[in-house]
Design an enzyme around this catalytic site. Structure first.
Site, PDB file in Angstrom:
ATOM      1  N   ASN A 139       0.731  -1.392  -0.132  1.00 20.12           N
ATOM      2  CA  ASN A 139       0.555  -0.412  -0.031  1.00 20.12           C
ATOM      3  C   ASN A 139       1.185   1.599   0.135  1.00 20.12           C
ATOM      4  OD1 ASN A 139      -1.872  -2.004  -0.233  1.00 20.12           O
ATOM      5  ND2 ASN A 139      -2.686  -1.469   2.166  1.00 20.12           N
ATOM      6  N   ASP A 141      -0.552   4.035   0.686  1.00 19.23           N
ATOM      7  CA  ASP A 141      -1.362   5.148   1.580  1.00 19.23           C
ATOM      8  C   ASP A 141      -0.867   6.112   2.727  1.00 19.23           C
ATOM      9  OD1 ASP A 141      -2.039   2.796   3.153  1.00 19.23           O
ATOM     10  OD2 ASP A 141      -3.587   2.345   1.823  1.00 19.23           O
ATOM     11  N   HIS A 156       5.817  -0.523  -2.643  1.00 17.74           N
ATOM     12  CA  HIS A 156       5.337   0.250  -3.873  1.00 17.74           C
ATOM     13  C   HIS A 156       5.548   1.417  -3.846  1.00 17.74           C
ATOM     14  CE1 HIS A 156       2.434  -3.313  -5.516  1.00 17.74           C
ATOM     15  NE2 HIS A 156       4.584  -3.988  -5.416  1.00 17.74           N
ATOM     16  N   CYS A 185       9.906  20.595  -9.071  1.00 20.61           N
ATOM     17  CA  CYS A 185      11.048  20.569  -8.029  1.00 20.61           C
ATOM     18  C   CYS A 185      11.522  21.450  -7.055  1.00 20.61           C
ATOM     19  CB  CYS A 185      11.955  19.585  -8.086  1.00 20.61           C
ATOM     20  SG  CYS A 185      13.288  19.725  -7.275  1.00 20.61           S
ATOM     21  N   GLY A 225      -5.289  -9.384   3.095  1.00 23.22           N
ATOM     22  CA  GLY A 225      -5.698  -8.335   2.297  1.00 23.22           C
ATOM     23  C   GLY A 225      -5.001  -8.100   1.333  1.00 23.22           C
ATOM     24  N   ASN A 251      -8.469 -12.953   3.999  1.00 17.16           N
ATOM     25  CA  ASN A 251      -8.871 -12.237   3.155  1.00 17.16           C
ATOM     26  C   ASN A 251     -10.412 -12.490   2.978  1.00 17.16           C
ATOM     27  OD1 ASN A 251      -9.395 -11.709   0.183  1.00 17.16           O
ATOM     28  ND2 ASN A 251      -7.074 -11.975   0.376  1.00 17.16           N
ATOM     29  N   ALA A 269      -9.888  -8.009   7.892  1.00 17.20           N
ATOM     30  CA  ALA A 269      -8.491  -7.884   8.581  1.00 17.20           C
ATOM     31  C   ALA A 269      -9.140  -7.035   9.728  1.00 17.20           C
ATOM     32  CB  ALA A 269      -7.636  -7.099   7.561  1.00 17.20           C
TER      33      ALA A 269
HETATM   34  P1  OAD Z   1      -6.175  -5.799  -4.925  1.00 16.73           P
HETATM   35  O1  OAD Z   1      -7.344  -4.789  -4.859  1.00 16.73           O
HETATM   36  O2  OAD Z   1      -5.628  -6.845  -5.591  1.00 16.73           O
HETATM   37  O3  OAD Z   1      -7.022  -6.956  -3.203  1.00 16.73           O
HETATM   38  C1  OAD Z   1      -7.166  -6.424  -2.304  1.00 16.73           C
HETATM   39  C2  OAD Z   1      -7.965  -7.465  -1.650  1.00 16.73           C
HETATM   40  O4  OAD Z   1      -8.161  -7.771  -0.701  1.00 16.73           O
HETATM   41  C3  OAD Z   1      -8.751  -8.938  -2.286  1.00 16.73           C
HETATM   42  O5  OAD Z   1      -8.306 -10.271  -2.381  1.00 16.73           O
HETATM   43  C4  OAD Z   1      -9.841  -8.518  -1.548  1.00 16.73           C
HETATM   44  O6  OAD Z   1     -10.848  -9.488  -1.447  1.00 16.73           O
HETATM   45  C5  OAD Z   1      -8.933  -8.214   0.003  1.00 16.73           C
HETATM   46  N1  OAD Z   1     -10.397  -7.349   0.405  1.00 16.73           N
HETATM   47  C6  OAD Z   1     -10.544  -6.199   0.306  1.00 16.73           C
HETATM   48  N2  OAD Z   1     -11.409  -6.109   1.267  1.00 16.73           N
HETATM   49  C7  OAD Z   1     -10.960  -6.885   2.807  1.00 16.73           C
HETATM   50  C8  OAD Z   1     -11.358  -6.466   4.417  1.00 16.73           C
HETATM   51  N3  OAD Z   1     -12.455  -5.830   4.578  1.00 16.73           N
HETATM   52  N4  OAD Z   1     -10.059  -7.121   4.591  1.00 16.73           N
HETATM   53  C9  OAD Z   1      -9.243  -8.219   3.985  1.00 16.73           C
HETATM   54  N5  OAD Z   1      -9.072  -8.503   2.651  1.00 16.73           N
HETATM   55  C10 OAD Z   1     -10.015  -7.348   2.250  1.00 16.73           C
HETATM   56  O7  OAD Z   1      -5.060  -4.684  -3.845  1.00 16.73           O
HETATM   57  P2  OAD Z   1      -3.184  -5.595  -3.409  1.00 16.73           P
HETATM   58  O8  OAD Z   1      -3.256  -6.997  -3.727  1.00 16.73           O
HETATM   59  O9  OAD Z   1      -2.778  -4.763  -2.574  1.00 16.73           O
HETATM   60  O10 OAD Z   1       0.047  -1.336  -6.888  1.00 16.73           O
HETATM   61  O11 OAD Z   1      -2.804  -5.031  -4.886  1.00 16.73           O
HETATM   62  C11 OAD Z   1      -1.840  -4.999  -5.220  1.00 16.73           C
HETATM   63  C12 OAD Z   1      -1.273  -4.258  -6.222  1.00 16.73           C
HETATM   64  O12 OAD Z   1      -1.612  -3.670  -7.233  1.00 16.73           O
HETATM   65  C13 OAD Z   1      -1.219  -2.310  -5.750  1.00 16.73           C
HETATM   66  O13 OAD Z   1      -0.051  -2.114  -4.248  1.00 16.73           O
HETATM   67  C14 OAD Z   1      -1.712  -1.752  -6.047  1.00 16.73           C
HETATM   68  C15 OAD Z   1      -2.518  -2.268  -7.783  1.00 16.73           C
HETATM   69  O14 OAD Z   1      -1.912  -2.396  -9.078  1.00 16.73           O
HETATM   70  C16 OAD Z   1      -0.126  -0.154  -6.932  1.00 16.73           C
HETATM   71  O15 OAD Z   1      -0.215   1.112  -7.775  1.00 16.73           O
HETATM   72  C17 OAD Z   1       1.380   0.121  -7.502  1.00 16.73           C
END
Ligand code: OAD
Length: 296
Positions: A139, A141, A156, A185, A225, A251, A269
């Site tokens: 993340n 954020d 990231h 900058c 997550g 998840n 989570a």
């Molecule tokens: P995703 O949006 O791909 O996946 C989010 C995951 O969180 C999914 O598997 C959901 O089922 C799960 N989820 C949602 N709400 C939840 C909760 N309350 N508790 C537990 N699980 C929950 O996000 P990432 O895997 O983080 O990169 O994506 C990876 C990267 O792809 C990100 O860092 C981003 C994106 O492109 C950049 O932008 C640099």
């Protein structure tokens, strides 16, 4: 290793192969309880973690979802509304920096008022609960830090940091909306870019090394997550598993990692982590905190 979405779960990194015998036995015990109720799983895991000192956690967008930050995939995900190749690649930035910046400035505006949730807070507390604790996040954020985590491996990057496109100097800039787009900058006047990793870019080698080292060294890794489809992050739990660590996934839904996880908690989570935290702390109070098994 370039940042790649949906590249599968293949682990191309060599990792330590020495099995940890005590952990194998523990896995077998837990393995037999896969079908039991969620509450019982939490008890078994908490017992195990009561004397585990080395823990790593990999988080993804799902941990911030309960704070109101949109995830990337899934029905409401950002990548359903926006095209990554138009907004999150170096080519997109070269083509239209203002468009890319408007999108990041919009996301910064969404995240700015958001507060960490109990999931983030539990992980901040684990920094002092476990002797050797690593928090790795995909993340950008900044919510782990806002929750009080001091050591965060941000794979990231971070949306609150801006980087000079000429000299690579990094600035912490929290203004939102930004006074000018694209921002310049303050030192040299060149364009600033978000200090995040875009698709097709390599991750910071030091950050990546720290993430792989933490994964290879831990005895238990929580994967929280994340859709586990973006490389190289998706390889980290596999490195941990290969080194003998217990893999615990939290998840809302199964992911490509679920079949490889030792324990899968389906759910939020922000609910499951506090439950686990309470049980682990109760186990510690009950005297489970002996020396770690299977590690020299
Ligand atoms: P995703 O949006 O791909 O996946 C989010 C995951 O969180 C999914 O598997 C959901 O089922 C799960 N989820 C949602 N709400 C939840 C909760 N309350 N508790 C537990 N699980 C929950 O996000 P990432 O895997 O983080 O990169 O994506 C990876 C990267 O792809 C990100 O860092 C981003 C994106 O492109 C950049 O932008 C640099």
């Amino acid at each position: 290793m370039p940042f790649s979405p949906g590249a599968g779960n293949s682990d191309r990194r060599p990792g330590p192969r020495t099995p940890r015998l005590t952990l194998a036995a523990e896995k077998a015990i837990l393995g037999g309880e896969f079908s039991v109720m969620k509450d019982d799983k939490i008890d078994s895991l908490a017992e195990l973690l009561a004397d585990t000192r080395s823990v790593a956690v990999l988080t993804g967008a799902g941990i911030s979802a309960e704070s109101g930050v949109p995830t990337f995939r899934g029905r409401e995900g950002l990548w359903k509304q926006f095209r990554a190749e138009e907004l999150a690649t170096p080519e997109a930035f070269a083509r239209d920096p203002a468009l890319v910046w408007e999108w990041y400035d919009w996301r910064r505006g969404l995240i700015a008022p958001v507060e960490p949730n109990p999931g983030h807070q539990v992980l901040a507390g684990w920094e002092s609960l476990f002797d050797d604790f690593s928090l790795i996040t995909q993340n950008v954020d900044g919510l782990h830090r806002k929750a009080g985590s001091r050591k965060v491996i941000e794979l990231h990057g971070n949306i609150w940091k801006l980087r000079c496109t000429r000299e690579n100097t990094i600035f912490d800039i929290h203004d939102t909306p930004l006074p000018e787009i694209p921002p310049a900058c303050p030192d040299c006047g060149a364009m600033l870019r978000p200090h995040v990793v875009w698709f097709g870019e390599g991750l910071d080698p030091e950050v990546l090394d720290a993430a792989f080292a933490a994964s290879a060294a831990c005895r238990a890794m929580f994967v929280v997550g994340t859709s586990a489809v973006v490389q190289p992050a998706a390889s980290l739990p596999l490195v941990a598993a290969r080194a003998g660590a217990l893999i615990i996934e939290i998840n809302l839904e199964p992911t490509p990692l679920t079949a490889r996880a030792d324990i899968y908690f389906p759910g939020r989570a922000g609910e499951i982590l506090p439950l686990l935290d309470r049980r682990i702390r109760a186990g510690r109070r009950a005297g489970g905190a002996g020396p770690e098994k299977g590690r020299s």
